[in-house]
Scaffold this active site. Sequence first.
Site, mmCIF file in Angstrom:
data_model
loop_
_atom_site.group_PDB
_atom_site.id
_atom_site.type_symbol
_atom_site.label_atom_id
_atom_site.label_comp_id
_atom_site.label_asym_id
_atom_site.label_seq_id
_atom_site.Cartn_x
_atom_site.Cartn_y
_atom_site.Cartn_z
ATOM 1 C CE LYS A 13 1.003 -16.315 -12.059
ATOM 2 N NZ LYS A 13 0.162 -15.237 -11.533
ATOM 3 N NE ARG A 128 0.920 -11.150 -2.798
ATOM 4 C CZ ARG A 128 1.080 -11.589 -4.037
ATOM 5 N NH1 ARG A 128 0.926 -12.875 -4.327
ATOM 6 N NH2 ARG A 128 1.359 -10.760 -5.012
ATOM 7 N NE ARG A 145 1.261 -6.898 -9.014
ATOM 8 C CZ ARG A 145 1.004 -7.284 -7.762
ATOM 9 N NH1 ARG A 145 0.771 -6.384 -6.828
ATOM 10 N NH2 ARG A 145 0.978 -8.556 -7.461
HETATM 11 P P1 ADP Z 1 2.199 -11.319 -9.452
HETATM 12 O O1 ADP Z 1 1.822 -12.386 -10.424
HETATM 13 O O2 ADP Z 1 1.630 -11.497 -8.091
HETATM 14 O O3 ADP Z 1 2.017 -9.924 -9.994
HETATM 15 P P2 ADP Z 1 5.019 -11.964 -9.806
HETATM 16 O O4 ADP Z 1 5.831 -12.333 -8.640
HETATM 17 O O5 ADP Z 1 4.777 -12.988 -10.854
HETATM 18 O O6 ADP Z 1 3.711 -11.419 -9.158
HETATM 19 O O7 ADP Z 1 5.647 -10.675 -10.538
HETATM 20 C C1 ADP Z 1 5.914 -9.488 -9.854
HETATM 21 C C2 ADP Z 1 6.457 -8.452 -10.828
HETATM 22 O O8 ADP Z 1 7.670 -8.916 -11.433
HETATM 23 C C3 ADP Z 1 5.549 -8.131 -12.026
HETATM 24 O O9 ADP Z 1 4.565 -7.163 -11.731
HETATM 25 C C4 ADP Z 1 6.570 -7.628 -13.042
HETATM 26 O O10 ADP Z 1 6.995 -6.303 -12.789
HETATM 27 C C5 ADP Z 1 7.757 -8.532 -12.799
HETATM 28 N N1 ADP Z 1 7.716 -9.753 -13.656
HETATM 29 C C6 ADP Z 1 7.590 -11.037 -13.222
HETATM 30 N N2 ADP Z 1 7.581 -11.884 -14.266
HETATM 31 C C7 ADP Z 1 7.691 -11.130 -15.381
HETATM 32 C C8 ADP Z 1 7.709 -11.395 -16.776
HETATM 33 N N3 ADP Z 1 7.612 -12.652 -17.244
HETATM 34 N N4 ADP Z 1 7.815 -10.353 -17.639
HETATM 35 C C9 ADP Z 1 7.925 -9.107 -17.199
HETATM 36 N N5 ADP Z 1 7.905 -8.757 -15.904
HETATM 37 C C10 ADP Z 1 7.781 -9.753 -14.997
#
Ligand code: ADP
Length: 186
Positions: A13, A128, A145
């Site tokens: 993404k 990664r 996750r």
């Molecule tokens: P990935 O999709 O690789 O897990 P992100 O960078 O999107 O990584 O998110 C990393 C972390 O940030 C998530 O595991 C969560 O803890 C937090 N996070 C990100 N976006 C949200 C969201 N919309 N709601 C709740 N937590 C979020």
Amino acid sequence: MRIILLGAPGSGKGTQGEKLVAHYGIPKISTGDALRAAVKAGTELGRKAKAVMDAGQLVANEIVIGIVEERLGQDDAKKGFILDGFPRNTAQAETLDAMLVRLGQPGISRAVHLAVADEEIIARLLDRAQKEGRDDDKEDVIRHRINVYNAETHPLLDYYGKQGKVVAVDGIGTMDQIFDRIVATL
Ligand code: ADP
């Protein structure tokens, strides 16, 4: 163009979002990037979020909703935006729909699902982990996750499917191939 990128962690993404920014000239809003920036800056919010992120759990809805609302209210988001990592559960999706109405903006145009199988996701995230050393890219946290994604975020395909907005894109291939597939659906 108001696009949501949906897909498991590691589905691409962030990368595809950047390419869409360059292509359409609209901003990308990444809650993950915003939270990591807050952690780095050592703000109160960052301190609260760090432990939750490191455990692979979702940060509280009101925190991420606040981040998105603030950003969507800025001028450059009026002509469109790309959301990466938000919404991540049904409550966030419902709040986003209401927020757009409140901001006088049209609804979401498309939810692009970057489809990648779990085994491939795990392999990519472990890779990664070695290269970037993100604190949440450890094998047990990665698995958690993915579970959180399947339980909380995957149902959004139904949510946006009912609105007729989901397009599925095969997330396996080169960055450019996948990008071309995305643009062809928009
Ligand atoms: P990935 O999709 O690789 O897990 P992100 O960078 O999107 O990584 O998110 C990393 C972390 O940030 C998530 O595991 C969560 O803890 C937090 N996070 C990100 N976006 C949200 C969201 N919309 N709601 C709740 N937590 C979020």
